[in-house]
Write an enzyme that holds these catalytic residues in place. Structure first.
Site, PDB file in Angstrom:
ATOM      1  N   THR A 684       0.839  -1.211   0.000  1.00  0.00           N
ATOM      2  CA  THR A 684       0.000   0.000   0.000  1.00  0.00           C
ATOM      3  C   THR A 684       0.864   1.248   0.000  1.00  0.00           C
ATOM      4  O   THR A 684       0.390   2.313  -0.344  1.00  0.00           O
ATOM      5  CB  THR A 684      -0.962   0.038   1.199  1.00  0.00           C
ATOM      6  OG1 THR A 684      -0.210  -0.208   2.377  1.00  0.00           O
ATOM      7  CG2 THR A 684      -2.063  -0.986   1.058  1.00  0.00           C
ATOM      8  N   LYS A 688       0.564   5.165  -1.790  1.00  0.00           N
ATOM      9  CA  LYS A 688       0.786   6.465  -1.130  1.00  0.00           C
ATOM     10  C   LYS A 688       1.782   7.300  -1.926  1.00  0.00           C
ATOM     11  O   LYS A 688       1.605   8.506  -2.109  1.00  0.00           O
ATOM     12  CB  LYS A 688       1.298   6.244   0.298  1.00  0.00           C
ATOM     13  CG  LYS A 688       0.264   5.631   1.207  1.00  0.00           C
ATOM     14  CD  LYS A 688       0.880   5.013   2.467  1.00  0.00           C
ATOM     15  CE  LYS A 688      -0.115   4.053   3.111  1.00  0.00           C
ATOM     16  NZ  LYS A 688       0.508   3.114   4.032  1.00  0.00           N
TER      17      LYS A 688
END
Length: 842
Positions: A684, A688
């Site tokens: 993840t 970002k």
């Protein structure tokens, strides 16, 4: 800092007369907010009354914000109680929350009011925010994902709860010394957390050890052993610009006064007298305690069961409270959805069965029907060591009743396969839950989840495809509709709106709306401005502001000064061989060696680069800790070499956590997501970085595949083997067919030459060599991917020289990140797995 604090402390005595100390939980204007903060400083005191330095100001400010949250929180749950919707309960061993103050005032849309109020009290909001410690409740991506999910559940007004454990020390704080990484206990609860509210009326008993009694009517009862109390602490999770505020309920383990043996204590047997108290304290002391010993294994298993049992008792209590004689147990799955975040909370399956049968008197078939309709499972890994397997003798010792239930589930599953799918008879030994290998009998937790859950999902398209084609292929043939994909996401609030205000302001200005904060797909409209000169100038200026902030941070924590005009190249994540920080540092070593061999004129034609690597290595993971040591040793040499200093710096960023990420990610320009293809479930942090206009150099792994599709292949620096090729390449390696690239050999040889100190890196380098054997044979294909990695880095250097092109790629990266909002992920879970709907507080 101390001096500034003292100065502000004295300023406090000058202004206290002007600012009344007045409770006003819903204050909106700065003067009222200041009065409410002052009220908490004086009437919720945690320090001596004559101080109002930044630390005291932080606690008073947080309690003032919590007033507002508490009001919304109470309204939310009172509304849920009235409407009685189906609710989701998210079970996770980890929540990597990060600081709550910025997030709370941002979601409540009261940043300016609080900034002005603190000014009246002689403080800057930025300085006060820095006083907050990160809650140490998680380790890496899994825990941060859980926190993003809670943010999205609240923002989407979904009726939901998070359940976790209130770790006293969490993972660990990372110190970097000459020896490498050292672990010390986190101190996030050393004073207290101003966000949590203890619920003394929410306590449940959790049993360990003991034995099972058969009753005359054939039912069974777990008795004896030790009983620990689970006490609830609630943390409010506000949605963005909505009244809805949901709960993260964290359990603490306690023993009562009756468990303290006063007679033994007065007899001088102090430890024995408080044995249960000591046992209780251990449960929530540390996240993932070492499990090399039997005691370590028992403690980890205790943690997992403690979370599951307390949470399920809480859910059942709430269901029965609303039952009012009307509702049947068959309705339970229509009111309750339980999501297991990986295999850690697997024990929720047999524990729900136990509670329904032994405590509520249901028969097996009814309990099984309820359990399988209630529980869903998210798989986060294909790594064999992360697919938990628990020793059967340890389970029988600690959880005898649960083992009986697991045995019965397994027996019935085998019978089902025997009758329904005789063609799979020869696969039963891999598919069943209990592996009864006499040498090492274990319970396979992932198998238990797949057999029992109504839905199983992976967390990126590639990962879900691998689960269906390889890991769970036999189950897919039995239950083809059970398996789904839910590509992970991140909250746009914390990961762009709040952590990069400069970029956010520009995005809002050019889109003429801030609706992208809750509808991230709106970012695609930025593509219209990808060639606009004015937009380019503003974009570059926002990125530079973030780079300068990052450079100041690096100077402060490492003492190394870095040039904001160099390319900021960042890899931050847990240190693990499959994530290949080793590939990154070997590339840096080769770059350094080449720079050393150049003339001063040649160096001027290179692209200056600052390489930053950060992350924690698990305390007992020796090779990961060697990688941390190597990065630091390389940095010590490179950063003090005046010949190359202007062209290369190598920084290890210590004690990586959410707050550090909030500075690193906005300041990044290139980010490395270079895991061996097929091994990273999703990732993840890649999302970002992409959202913040950072370009990715990466393999076709996890969510990289989808990110590249969304932002455009030409805006992604791709290299390395594909997931389909990996097994063949490993086989070729075993057969001695691997021909190493000379650059790879050169980088390893440079380490061996002692250029980076006298530490013996032989075991680390040997893991990359040989053709097979434990810890050898380059299982993660660093050697195979090295040449294409170096070629991709050359393309990066070239692209960075063309500023106009680079800024356009950066804009297109942000513009293509809409899909990766956790709001989208959670909306899909709600509709396709949990079957829950919005319940917005009016």
């Amino acid at each position: 800092m101390a001096t500034a604090g003292k100065a502000k402390g004295s300023a406090k005595s000058r202004i206290s007369g002007q600012i009344p100390a007045k409770s006003n939980p819903t204050a909106k204007v700065p003067s009222e907010i200041a009065a409410n903060i002052n009220y908490h400083a004086q009437y919720s005191p945690h320090f001596s009354p004559f101080k109002f330095e930044p630390e005291q100001a932080f606690y008073a400010t947080a309690e003032s914000v919590r007033d507002r949250l508490t009001q919304q929180w109470n309204e939310t749950y009172s509304y849920f109680h009235k409407v009685d919707p189906k609710q989701t309960y998210y079970f996770s061993m980890e929540y990597l929350q990060g600081r709550a103050l910025t997030n709370a005032i941002g979601n409540l849309d009261i940043q300016d009011g609080y900034a002005d109020a603190l000014k009246k009290l002689g403080h800057d909001l930025e300085e006060i925010v820095e006083q907050e410690k990160d809650a140490a409740l998680g380790n890496g991506g899994l825990g941060r994902l859980a926190s993003c999910f809670l943010d999205s559940m609240a923002t989407l007004n979904l009726p939901a709860w998070g359940y976790g454990l209130r770790y006293r020390y969490g993972l660990f704080k990372q110190l970097i010394t000459k020896e490498g990484q050292q672990e010390i206990a986190e101190d996030w609860l050393e004073k207290f957390s101003p966000w949590e509210v203890v619920r003394h009326d929410v306590v449940y008993p959790v049993r360990f050890f003991g034995q099972v009694q058969a009753k005359p009517d054939g039912s069974r009862k777990w008795v004896g052993g030790e009983v620990i109390q689970a006490l609830a602490y609630d943390v409010p999770i506000p949605g963005y610009r909505t009244k809805n505020t949901i709960s993260l309920r964290l359990w603490e383990a306690k023993a009562g006064a009756e468990d303290f043996n006063l007679f033994l204590f007065n007899d001088g047997q102090h430890e024995t007298a408080a044995q249960l108290h000591s046992s209780a304290q251990q449960i929530c002391a540390v996240l993932y305690p070492g499990d090399a010993t039997e005691n370590g294994k028992l403690l980890r298993l205790k943690q997992q069961f403690f979370l599951c049992s307390a949470s399920l008792q809480d859910i059942i209590f709430r269901f029965k409270e609303r039952k009012e004689g009307e509702r049947q147990w068959s309705e339970f799955p229509n009111k309750v959805a339980v999501q297991l975040n990986d295999t850690h909370p697997t024990l929720a399956i047999p524990e729900l069965m136990r509670l329904l049968m032994d405590e509520e008197g249901l028969g097996w078939d009814e309990a099984w029907n309820i359990t399988t309709r209630t529980i869903a499972y998210t798989n986060h890994t294909v790594l064999p060591e992360a697919l938990e397997k628990w020793s059967q003798p340890v389970m029988w010792k600690l959880l005898p009743r649960l083992m009986e239930i697991i045995e019965e589930i397994d027996k019935r599953f085998i019978k089902f396969i025997h009758y329904e799918r005789a063609d799979l008879e020869n696969k039963i030994s891999q598919m069943c839950i209990l592996d009864n290998n006499p040498q090492k009998p274990v319970v396979r937790m992932a198998n238990l989840c797949v057999v029992s859950a109504h839905t199983v999902n992976g967390v990126a398209q590639l990962h879900s495809d691998i689960l269906k084609a390889e890991l769970f292929a036999d189950y897919v043939s039995v239950w083809p509709t059970k398996f789904q994909n839910k590509t992970n996401g991140i909250t746009p609030r914390r990961w762009l709106r709040f952590c990069s205000p400069e970029l956010s302001i520009i995005i809002t200005k050019w889109l003429k709306t801030d609706q992208w904060v809750t509808n991230l797909d709106r970012l695609t409209d930025l593509r219209k401005f990808a060639d606009n000169k004015d937009f380019h100038a503003e974009w570059a200026s926002a990125k530079m502001a973030n780079k300068q902030r990052l450079a100041q941070y690096i100077q402060r924590v490492t003492g190394v000064s870095i040039n904001p005009n160099s390319l900021f190249d960042i890899q931050v994540k847990r240190i693990h061989e499959y994530k290949r920080q080793l590939l990154n540092i070997l590339g840096a070593i080769y770059r350094y060696k080449k720079l050393k061999a150049m003339s001063p004129e040649e160096r001027k034609n290179t692209t200056p680069r600052t390489i930053m690597i950060g992350g924690k290595a698990f305390a007992t993971y020796t090779n990961a800790k060697r990688i941390v040591k190597l990065v630091n040793d390389v940095g010590a040499v490179v950063n003090n070499d005046h010949e190359v200093n202007d062209f290369l710096k190598v920084i290890f960023v210590p004690n990586y956590n959410v707050s550090v990420a909030e500075v690193l990610i906005p300041g990044s320009e290139l980010s490395q997501h270079i895991s061996t293809a097929g091994m990273e479930a999703s990732g993840t942090s890649n999302m970002k970085f992409a959202l913040n206009g950072c370009l990715i150099i990466g393999t076709l792994d996890g969510a990289n595949v989808e990110i590249r599709e969304e932002i455009g292949e030409e805006n992604f620096f791709l290299f390395g083997a594909k997931a389909d090729d990996v097994p063949r390449l490993r086989k070729e390696r075993e057969n001695g067919l691997f021909k190493p690239d000379p650059r790879f050999e050169e980088a390893k040889q440079f380490i061996r030459s002692g250029a980076f100190g006298s530490y013996d890196y032989t075991p680390l380098l040997e893991s990359l060599e040989g053709n097979t054997g434990y810890g050898r044979g380059d299982y993660f294909l660093v050697g195979h991917d090295f040449p294409s990695y170096m070629d991709a880095q050359t393309r990066v250097d070239q692209a960075y020289k063309d500023r106009k092109k680079w800024i356009k790629m950066s804009i297109l990266s942000t513009a293509g990140s809409g899909k990766f909002s956790s709001d989208r992920t959670i909306a899909q879970y709600a509709k396709e797995i949990w079957n829950i709907e919005e319940c917005r507080v009016p």
